[in-house]
Design a protein around this motif. Structure first.
Motif, PDB file in Angstrom:
ATOM      1  N   ILE A 243       0.827  -1.212   0.000  1.00  0.00           N
ATOM      2  CA  ILE A 243       0.000   0.000   0.000  1.00  0.00           C
ATOM      3  C   ILE A 243       0.856   1.256   0.000  1.00  0.00           C
ATOM      4  O   ILE A 243       0.514   2.272  -0.578  1.00  0.00           O
ATOM      5  N   GLY A 244       2.029   1.173   0.672  1.00  0.00           N
ATOM      6  CA  GLY A 244       2.877   2.361   0.777  1.00  0.00           C
ATOM      7  C   GLY A 244       3.398   2.760  -0.599  1.00  0.00           C
ATOM      8  O   GLY A 244       3.463   1.951  -1.522  1.00  0.00           O
ATOM      9  N   ASP A 245       3.813   4.050  -0.732  1.00  0.00           N
ATOM     10  CA  ASP A 245       4.299   4.532  -2.029  1.00  0.00           C
ATOM     11  C   ASP A 245       5.716   4.092  -2.301  1.00  0.00           C
ATOM     12  O   ASP A 245       6.224   4.209  -3.392  1.00  0.00           O
ATOM     13  N   GLU A 246       6.397   3.542  -1.267  1.00  0.00           N
ATOM     14  CA  GLU A 246       7.808   3.229  -1.466  1.00  0.00           C
ATOM     15  C   GLU A 246       8.008   1.915  -2.215  1.00  0.00           C
ATOM     16  O   GLU A 246       9.102   1.475  -2.440  1.00  0.00           O
ATOM     17  N   MET A 247       6.876   1.239  -2.590  1.00  0.00           N
ATOM     18  CA  MET A 247       7.081  -0.123  -3.087  1.00  0.00           C
ATOM     19  C   MET A 247       7.967  -0.125  -4.351  1.00  0.00           C
ATOM     20  O   MET A 247       8.623  -1.096  -4.675  1.00  0.00           O
ATOM     21  N   ALA A 248       8.023   1.000  -5.030  1.00  0.00           N
ATOM     22  CA  ALA A 248       8.812   0.998  -6.287  1.00  0.00           C
ATOM     23  C   ALA A 248      10.259   0.616  -6.007  1.00  0.00           C
ATOM     24  O   ALA A 248      10.939   0.015  -6.826  1.00  0.00           O
ATOM     25  N   THR A 249      10.757   0.945  -4.805  1.00  0.00           N
ATOM     26  CA  THR A 249      12.166   0.614  -4.531  1.00  0.00           C
ATOM     27  C   THR A 249      12.298  -0.813  -3.995  1.00  0.00           C
ATOM     28  O   THR A 249      13.368  -1.300  -3.756  1.00  0.00           O
ATOM     29  N   HIS A 250      11.177  -1.467  -3.765  1.00  0.00           N
ATOM     30  CA  HIS A 250      11.282  -2.815  -3.173  1.00  0.00           C
ATOM     31  C   HIS A 250      10.775  -3.891  -4.139  1.00  0.00           C
ATOM     32  O   HIS A 250      10.670  -5.032  -3.783  1.00  0.00           O
ATOM     33  N   GLY A 251      10.367  -3.469  -5.327  1.00  0.00           N
ATOM     34  CA  GLY A 251       9.828  -4.477  -6.254  1.00  0.00           C
ATOM     35  C   GLY A 251       8.377  -4.767  -5.932  1.00  0.00           C
ATOM     36  O   GLY A 251       7.888  -4.488  -4.853  1.00  0.00           O
ATOM     37  N   LEU A 252       7.697  -5.364  -6.910  1.00  0.00           N
ATOM     38  CA  LEU A 252       6.271  -5.609  -6.726  1.00  0.00           C
ATOM     39  C   LEU A 252       6.056  -6.887  -5.914  1.00  0.00           C
ATOM     40  O   LEU A 252       6.797  -7.848  -6.048  1.00  0.00           O
ATOM     41  N   ILE A 253       5.053  -6.906  -5.076  1.00  0.00           N
ATOM     42  CA  ILE A 253       4.655  -8.138  -4.387  1.00  0.00           C
ATOM     43  C   ILE A 253       3.240  -8.451  -4.832  1.00  0.00           C
ATOM     44  O   ILE A 253       2.489  -7.541  -5.222  1.00  0.00           O
ATOM     45  N   PRO A 254       2.830  -9.732  -4.768  1.00  0.00           N
ATOM     46  CA  PRO A 254       1.523 -10.100  -5.319  1.00  0.00           C
ATOM     47  C   PRO A 254       0.369  -9.225  -4.815  1.00  0.00           C
ATOM     48  O   PRO A 254      -0.474  -8.802  -5.606  1.00  0.00           O
ATOM     49  N   ALA A 255       0.358  -8.898  -3.526  1.00  0.00           N
ATOM     50  CA  ALA A 255      -0.774  -8.100  -2.993  1.00  0.00           C
ATOM     51  C   ALA A 255      -0.842  -6.737  -3.675  1.00  0.00           C
ATOM     52  O   ALA A 255      -1.916  -6.159  -3.839  1.00  0.00           O
ATOM     53  N   HIS A 256       0.328  -6.234  -4.128  1.00  0.00           N
ATOM     54  CA  HIS A 256       0.318  -4.923  -4.793  1.00  0.00           C
ATOM     55  C   HIS A 256      -0.287  -5.012  -6.189  1.00  0.00           C
ATOM     56  O   HIS A 256      -0.743  -4.029  -6.759  1.00  0.00           O
ATOM     57  N   LEU A 257      -0.317  -6.237  -6.731  1.00  0.00           N
ATOM     58  CA  LEU A 257      -0.838  -6.426  -8.087  1.00  0.00           C
ATOM     59  C   LEU A 257      -2.359  -6.554  -8.114  1.00  0.00           C
ATOM     60  O   LEU A 257      -2.962  -6.646  -9.181  1.00  0.00           O
ATOM     61  N   VAL A 258      -2.966  -6.562  -6.922  1.00  0.00           N
ATOM     62  CA  VAL A 258      -4.434  -6.622  -6.864  1.00  0.00           C
ATOM     63  C   VAL A 258      -4.959  -5.212  -7.094  1.00  0.00           C
ATOM     64  O   VAL A 258      -4.767  -4.322  -6.259  1.00  0.00           O
TER      65      VAL A 258
END
Ligand SMILES: O=C(O)[C@H](O)[C@@H](O)[C@H](O)[C@H](O)COP(=O)(O)O
Length: 286
Positions: A243-258
């Motif tokens: 949910i956080g905006d920082e995910m771009a630096t950590h790569g995508l995780i499946p929950a972010h793809l929902v």
């Protein structure tokens, strides 16, 4: 062939805590802090009951897909007054977003988990419960589950997504693991990229047992409503990535793809799971 739908929707985030309810709109939708797990369960029951009423009114059916794990225990309020009487249970058609390829009476079975924790306590119609054929291999069970789903899409018991030929469930309920997996879609697994099948299978699940069938992302993102229900501090990092905006630096995780293409996404979180995306100043005590 299922066309993949582009992800356009934003999510609404509801957090449940002893501090009351706070709603914060952010890039992922609405952040909502409630009283405790009990408040989360009440809110979840209200949410499901409202979607059920709307779907039955509009279509005559409520097509819902369940995950396993703690989700079922968090649905407990639906078995209590008033929901056990007010929900039109006979119109429910119940599927599994993912299922372990074990006997239906095995302790690892998501069907057994849902039957023991919910379905045996409410007046659903047994023939409206679509469990897997537990006598097949994972591959064959996935194929057969997709065949059954296609028949129910043909009769519009399960709606069709507006912009692709995927089934449009009225509600898909997901949990999330500490690694950010949802259903049986795990980080860095090739089936995350599956765009043709509605139901696929794995034999190497990092979360035991190893053999599972699972909806693919196009089906999840074609639902009219998706809820991701997450509790516990061990998931706070994954929530931050999802949910956080920082995910771009950590790569995508499946929950972010929902990200439902036309539907609504709601996150139900307790404060422990949300601890990395909110600070205490946002609780109602302040
Ligand atoms: O079959 C499964 O294992 C589930 O569908 C899985 O996706 C589950 O929802 C998450 O692992 C969260 O499980 P918990 O809520 O129990 O942590």
């Amino acid at each position: 062939m299922a066309d993949s739908c582009d992800a356009k929707s934003k999510g609404e985030v509801r957090i449940h805590d002893s501090k009351g309810e706070v709603r914060i709109h952010d890039s992922k939708g609405e952040l909502r802090i409630h009283d405790s797990i009990d408040e989360l369960c009440l809110d979840l029951a209200d949410y499901v009951a409202e979607l059920s009423e709307a779907a039955v009114k509009e279509r005559g059916f409520f097509a819902i897909a369940l995950s396993g794990g703690s989700l079922i225990s968090l649905m407990k309020k639906l078995c209590e007054p008033p929901y056990h009487k007010t929900v039109d249970w006979a119109k429910w058609h119940i599927f599994w977003v993912d299922e372990r390829v074990v006997a239906k009476n095995h302790p690892d079975s998501n069907y057994k988990l849902a039957k023991d924790g919910l379905l045996s306590k409410v007046p659903i119609v047994p023939s409206h419960v679509y469990s897997i054929n537990d006598s097949l291999t994972a591959e064959a069970a996935a194929e057969e589950y997709e065949f059954v789903l296609r028949q129910l899409v043909k009769t519009r018991t399960v709606a069709v997504c507006e912009s692709c030929d995927c089934p449009g469930f009225d509600l898909i309920l997901l949990g999330m693991g500490p690694d950010g997996h949802i259903a049986s879609l795990f980080p860095n697994h090739p089936i995350l990229d599956e765009k043709d099948e509605w139901v696929t299978f794995i034999t190497d699940s990092p979360k035991p047992p190893p053999e599972r069938i699972t909806f693919t992302l196009p089906v999840i993102n074609s639902a009219a409503n998706v809820a991701i229900v997450v509790t516990g501090g061990e998931k706070a990092d994954a929530i931050h990535l999802a949910i956080g905006d920082e995910m771009a630096t950590h790569g995508l995780i499946p929950a972010h793809l929902v990200a439902p293409s036309h539907g609504n996404l709601v996150w139900f979180l307790d404060m422990a799971a949300a601890s990395k995306i909110v600070d205490s100043s946002q609780s109602t005590d302040s």
